[in-house]
Design an enzyme around this catalytic site. Structure first.
Site, PDB file in Angstrom:
ATOM      1  N   GLN A   1       0.862  -1.175   0.000  1.00 24.39           N
ATOM      2  CA  GLN A   1       0.000   0.000   0.000  1.00 24.39           C
ATOM      3  C   GLN A   1       0.905   1.233   0.000  1.00 24.39           C
ATOM      4  OE1 GLN A   1      -2.973  -0.594  -0.932  1.00 24.39           O
ATOM      5  NE2 GLN A   1      -4.311  -0.273   0.854  1.00 24.39           N
ATOM      6  N   SER A   2       0.483   2.311  -0.647  1.00 20.03           N
ATOM      7  CA  SER A   2       1.365   3.457  -0.869  1.00 20.03           C
ATOM      8  C   SER A   2       1.693   4.208   0.410  1.00 20.03           C
ATOM      9  CB  SER A   2       0.752   4.419  -1.893  1.00 20.03           C
ATOM     10  OG  SER A   2       0.602   3.768  -3.137  1.00 20.03           O
ATOM     11  N   THR A   3       0.731   4.332   1.324  1.00 20.12           N
ATOM     12  CA  THR A   3       0.958   5.099   2.550  1.00 20.12           C
ATOM     13  C   THR A   3       0.401   4.337   3.740  1.00 20.12           C
ATOM     14  OG1 THR A   3      -1.132   6.315   2.344  1.00 20.12           O
ATOM     15  CG2 THR A   3       0.810   7.289   1.292  1.00 20.12           C
TER      16      THR A   3
ATOM     17  N   GLY B   1       2.903   0.706   3.214  1.00 22.97           N
ATOM     18  CA  GLY B   1       3.173   2.107   3.528  1.00 22.97           C
ATOM     19  C   GLY B   1       4.299   2.698   2.690  1.00 22.97           C
TER      20      GLY B   1
ATOM     21  N   GLN C   1      -3.319   4.694   3.972  1.00 20.70           N
ATOM     22  CA  GLN C   1      -4.088   3.761   3.149  1.00 20.70           C
ATOM     23  C   GLN C   1      -4.176   2.386   3.804  1.00 20.70           C
ATOM     24  OE1 GLN C   1      -2.411   3.647  -0.780  1.00 20.70           O
ATOM     25  NE2 GLN C   1      -2.970   5.768  -1.263  1.00 20.70           N
TER      26      GLN C   1
END
Length: 688
Positions: free
Chosen positions: A24-26, A65, A29
């Protein structure tokens, strides 16, 4: 056509492990878009359905993340590529291509490795074999679309940020001393101590003109400077400590202190020129300095940095005695001259040298000019030019001294007030705790004691500096300053005035000085405003010439040697206050050395020229032993003249009125003591 999915999976694939990559990008999220994370974990069942055992499905979720724009910081993706390259992976699973990579370089590198090791790739849409052209073409298109999607997302976000920045409404982190109010507008920090500390910093730099000098003054005076903690448990809190040089440069280069809103000042961590800034809104909020002062500070920093560059014309005034540091120009090649120092009689003497080509290409020095006489001539010229303005300058100096004292006193007083507040706050915390809870009470009591010690140190420091400041600017000092207003030469020659201050004064009126040496030293001074003046100075004496003995001393030695030995001549010269060319007192050896250097006749030759005899010659003429001559000399029967400091003598020739027989009769008429001496003399003569 492509083979069905169940035909792409072979026994060789099933013998290897299946790797499920989850990202997941962050972090936000991860917690808010939990459904996407759940769908990625569900792909594990797809691998089992294709024939892999549950224990053969390896989940890599260490990149949760992390952005997929690059593989540099993604440990999980690097591990995945390593396992595929070693041939341990039969299939790689990902919800979509964007989960694996949003960068074409990383994505196509993974496809190449999968094709070489015969590794399958599975996403939510289907199963692909990178070694097949059609599958690889489709995967390549998906990777390109994923990268394009990232670009679109970034463009949308960037557009919104830039549009808000154009209006000056973008909230970006503010430097120390500025905060946002309830309306979102940047204002000065309401903490008066913070305002005064930053205001004092900019004013000090305006006076000194050097970031390093400003830091040294803050440390020497004990002034604290605020900073915010950027990480750790106390992130965002303000602490007070010593001002550092890097912090000083950050303040001077930040346009927010001038009240200007700027955006796009840096790109890829590189500072851009002002004409390339995305947004520049002057006077957008209150500042500590004006925009003109900010620009002036930057120019001074650039001038200071030229000290390490090709042209040293604007370097800050140093502590050496050379007055023309950074101002001297070679009259032959037109380049800036550097400085060398020599020690003469415990005093530093400057020498202006044009050596740039000598350093760069090994060529001989262009010019090398002793600077002591030049500095003295410049000083005399400056005294003539500056005297009419002395009154105005001195009154400004007096006002500035008083203003500095008041500002420094207010700054230290606020440090005491803050220490008192922190001590009272620690006391309040300790009083509120339950006395029976010793674990907490002991910790709070120790904190209270630390704050009390800090308060005591601040108070003692404040008292000490206040006494020193009162001694600096008192009534007697004010009267001396006013007296110097009409006597600028006294101020210039005052031992309390440092060489650094004299250089700063010269830079206020002199633009540069061109030097060239021939039979004389031509000194061309160009003043601020364009006025010029030329001085012709005699060439200074060489070092050996400066150490030469005064001709008057040589004449005195020549005269004194008629009657005195070398050591006696030295004592007479010292009594009359004469010194050698090096400023030393005379000794017998020094007189002898000077006598030989200047071919002065020694005392021995002078006495021989007058007809005096040696001890041997006189003994032969008298028909006695040499020891008898010495004995008769000791008793005053013979007149002797010492010719050195060892009491070696020459003798007058005996006259006709003093024959040898008469000397013997006189000796017999002496006292008993003299008879004894004679007997001893005869005995020595007989033995001889």
């Amino acid at each position: 056509m492509n083979a069905p999915a169940n035909q792409k999976v072979t026994a060789s694939h099933l013998q290897r492990d299946a790797y499920l990559y989850i990202r997941q990008s962050t972090i936000r999220q991860v917690f808010e878009n939990s459904e996407s994370t759940k769908r990625q974990y569900d792909l594990r069942q797809r691998a089992i359905a294709l024939g892999w055992q549950p224990e053969s499905v390896i989940v890599i979720d260490s990149d949760l993340g992390q952005s997929g724009a690059s593989a540099v910081d993604r440990e999980g993706f690097q591990r995945l590529v390593t396992e595929v390259g070693l041939g341990r992976a039969g299939i790689v699973l990902g919800l979509e291509v964007s989960r694996l990579a949003r960068n074409s370089t990383d994505w196509h590198r993974l496809l190449e490795i999968c094709a070489l090791t015969d590794t399958l790739i599975l996403d939510e849409d289907g199963l692909y074999d990178p070694s097949h052209f059609n599958d690889r073409l489709l995967l390549g298109l998906k990777g390109t679309m994923s990268e394009a999607e990232l670009h679109v997302l970034r463009s949308r976000l960037r557009g919104g940020i830039e549009n808000k920045a154009r209006r000056g409404e973008l909230r970006i982190p503010l430097p120390i001393g500025l905060v946002y109010d309830h309306t979102g507008r940047a204002v000065l920090d309401p903490d008066q101590q913070v305002q005064n500390a930053i205001g004092k910093f900019f004013k000090t730099f305006e006076e000194i003109g050097s970031a390093s000098g400003t830091v040294k003054l803050f440390r020497r005076e004990g002034w604290k400077f605020p900073r915010k903690l950027r990480k750790g448990p106390g992130k965002g809190e303000m602490v007070w400590g010593e001002l550092e040089h890097s912090r000083a440069l950050q303040l001077l280069h930040n346009p927010r202190y001038s009240g200007a809103f700027v955006f796009g000042r840096t790109r890829h961590l590189k500072r851009q020129p002002q004409d390339q800034w995305h947004t520049f809104l002057p006077d957008a909020h209150d500042g500590y300095i004006t925009w003109e002062q900010f620009q002036r500070n930057l120019r001074r920093l650039d001038e200071n940095s030229q000290a390490n560059g090709a042209d040293r014309c604007k370097r800050p005034a140093g502590e050496g005695p050379a007055l023309l540091q950074g101002l001297a120009i070679c009259g032959v090649c037109g380049k800036r001259m550097t400085i060398r120092y020599h020690t003469r009689q415990t005093r530093l003497v400057p020498q202006y040298v044009c050596q740039r080509d000598g350093i760069a290409r090994g060529e001989p020095l262009c010019q090398s000019i002793p600077g002591q006489s030049i500095d003295e001539a410049i000083s005399q010229l400056l005294l003539k030019k500056v005297t009419p303005l002395a009154m105005e300058v001195t009154l400004a100096v007096q006002h500035e001294l008083q203003a500095r004292q008041n500002e420094a006193d207010a700054l230290r007083k606020q440090q005491v007030e803050r220490a008192s507040y922190e001590a009272e706050l620690a006391r309040s915390r300790f009083m509120k705790v339950d006395p029976n809870n010793r674990l907490v009470a002991d910790s709070l009591e120790a904190e209270w004691n630390d704050k009390l010690r800090a308060l005591t140190e601040s108070q003692n420091l404040y008292t000490l500096h206040r006494e020193q400041d009162s001694a600096v600017v008192n009534d007697s000092v004010r009267s001396e300053i006013l007296e110097m207003a009409t006597n600028f030469p006294r101020l210039w020659n005052d031992p309390c005035v440092t060489d650094q201050d004299r250089k700063r004064i010269i830079r206020l009126v002199v633009e540069d000085v061109t030097l060239s040496v021939g039979e004389t030293i031509t000194t061309q001074i160009r003043f601020k405003g364009g006025m010029t003046e030329t001085l012709q100075l005699p060439r200074p004496l060489r070092a050996w010439q400066l150490r030469q003995t005064d001709p008057k001393v040589i004449d005195a030695i020549d005269q004194l040697l008629d009657d005195l030995t070398d050591g006696q001549v030295a004592n007479r010269l010292n009594l009359e206050g004469m010194r050698t060319g090096e400023g030393l007192e005379f000794t017998g050896n020094l007189v002898a050395r000077i006598r030989r250097a200047y071919a002065i006749r020694p005392r021995y030759d002078r006495l021989r020229a007058r007809g005096l005899l040696t001890q041997t010659e006189l003994a032969r003429e008298l028909g006695v032993a040499r020891v008898t001559v010495r004995t008769w000399r000791n008793h005053g029967l013979l007149k002797a003249h010492p010719y050195n400091d060892k009491n070696e003598c020459l003798y007058d020739r005996p006259g006709e009125d003093r024959p040898i027989k008469q000397m013997g009769v006189k000796l017999k008429d002496r006292s008993q003591d003299l008879d004894v001496v004679s007997e001893r003399t005869e005995k020595v003569q007989h033995e001889a």
